[in-house]
Design a protein around this motif. Structure first.
Motif, mmCIF file in Angstrom:
data_model
loop_
_atom_site.group_PDB
_atom_site.id
_atom_site.type_symbol
_atom_site.label_atom_id
_atom_site.label_comp_id
_atom_site.label_asym_id
_atom_site.label_seq_id
_atom_site.Cartn_x
_atom_site.Cartn_y
_atom_site.Cartn_z
ATOM 1 N N PHE A 1 37.290 -6.188 32.145
ATOM 2 C CA PHE A 1 37.883 -4.894 32.450
ATOM 3 C C PHE A 1 38.867 -5.016 33.618
ATOM 4 O O PHE A 1 39.957 -4.453 33.587
ATOM 5 C CB PHE A 1 36.805 -3.856 32.752
ATOM 6 N N ALA A 2 38.476 -5.762 34.654
ATOM 7 C CA ALA A 2 39.386 -6.003 35.780
ATOM 8 C C ALA A 2 40.605 -6.802 35.323
ATOM 9 O O ALA A 2 41.731 -6.515 35.753
ATOM 10 C CB ALA A 2 38.649 -6.737 36.897
ATOM 11 N N ASP A 3 40.395 -7.771 34.451
ATOM 12 C CA ASP A 3 41.520 -8.554 33.920
ATOM 13 C C ASP A 3 42.502 -7.654 33.186
ATOM 14 O O ASP A 3 43.717 -7.785 33.326
ATOM 15 C CB ASP A 3 41.029 -9.647 32.968
ATOM 16 N N PHE A 4 41.976 -6.731 32.384
ATOM 17 C CA PHE A 4 42.830 -5.809 31.631
ATOM 18 C C PHE A 4 43.646 -4.933 32.577
ATOM 19 O O PHE A 4 44.860 -4.771 32.389
ATOM 20 C CB PHE A 4 41.968 -4.934 30.712
ATOM 21 N N LEU A 5 43.003 -4.359 33.591
ATOM 22 C CA LEU A 5 43.715 -3.510 34.543
ATOM 23 C C LEU A 5 44.837 -4.279 35.234
ATOM 24 O O LEU A 5 45.938 -3.750 35.416
ATOM 25 C CB LEU A 5 42.751 -2.952 35.588
ATOM 26 N N LYS A 6 44.567 -5.503 35.608
ATOM 27 C CA LYS A 6 45.580 -6.319 36.284
ATOM 28 C C LYS A 6 46.767 -6.586 35.351
ATOM 29 O O LYS A 6 47.921 -6.531 35.773
ATOM 30 C CB LYS A 6 44.966 -7.637 36.747
ATOM 31 N N ALA A 7 46.506 -6.857 34.091
ATOM 32 C CA ALA A 7 47.566 -7.201 33.139
ATOM 33 C C ALA A 7 48.304 -5.985 32.591
ATOM 34 O O ALA A 7 49.511 -6.051 32.343
ATOM 35 C CB ALA A 7 46.974 -8.007 31.983
ATOM 36 N N PHE B 1 37.629 -15.886 16.557
ATOM 37 C CA PHE B 1 37.697 -15.018 17.728
ATOM 38 C C PHE B 1 36.623 -15.428 18.727
ATOM 39 O O PHE B 1 35.433 -15.441 18.409
ATOM 40 C CB PHE B 1 37.529 -13.551 17.343
ATOM 41 N N LYS B 2 37.062 -15.733 19.926
ATOM 42 C CA LYS B 2 36.162 -16.188 20.985
ATOM 43 C C LYS B 2 35.423 -15.002 21.606
ATOM 44 O O LYS B 2 36.025 -13.969 21.903
ATOM 45 C CB LYS B 2 36.977 -16.904 22.061
ATOM 46 N N LYS B 3 34.113 -15.165 21.803
ATOM 47 C CA LYS B 3 33.322 -14.165 22.530
ATOM 48 C C LYS B 3 33.685 -14.299 24.002
ATOM 49 O O LYS B 3 33.590 -15.380 24.573
ATOM 50 C CB LYS B 3 31.829 -14.389 22.299
ATOM 51 N N ILE B 4 34.131 -13.197 24.623
ATOM 52 C CA ILE B 4 34.600 -13.273 26.005
ATOM 53 C C ILE B 4 33.665 -12.600 27.004
ATOM 54 O O ILE B 4 33.780 -12.831 28.198
ATOM 55 C CB ILE B 4 36.030 -12.709 26.148
#
Length: 100
Positions: free
Chosen positions: A15-21, A50-53
């Motif tokens: 979720f933090a990665d998404f906000l940053k991008a 599809f990789k489980k993240i």
């Protein structure tokens, strides 16, 4: 239909990665696939490449898994499994506060 509002508050998360991008927005679409066993869903995503993240269990009973599908679908996919006897716990608080 269930809406989740996510706010990462500490540590690394997807979720933090998404906000940053991307900034604020729709991070994922979730579904439970009715009667398809959770483990079979996980295996099918992986079979399709599809990789489980991120994955885990909420309250030890509600299992979930997110997959890196954004490149192919423009969003992240989540699958989850609620037990048949699942009841949401009462929240710590409501916003706005409930009125009597």
């Amino acid at each position: 239909m269930v809406w989740e509002l996510m706010e990462p508050v500490s540590g690394p998360t997807i979720f933090a990665d998404f906000l940053k991008a991307h900034g604020e927005g729709i991070h994922h679409v979730a579904y439970d696939c009715n009667n398809i066993p959770f483990e079979e869903r996980i295996a099918e995503f992986e079979r399709r490449g599809f990789k489980k993240i991120q994955s885990g269990s909420w309250m030890g009973r509600n299992h979930f898994a997110f997959f890196a599908t954004e490149e192919d679908t423009t969003t992240c996919f989540e699958t989850y499994a609620f037990p048949d006897d699942w009841d949401y716990p009462e929240p710590d608080s409501w916003y706005p506060p409930l009125r009597d």
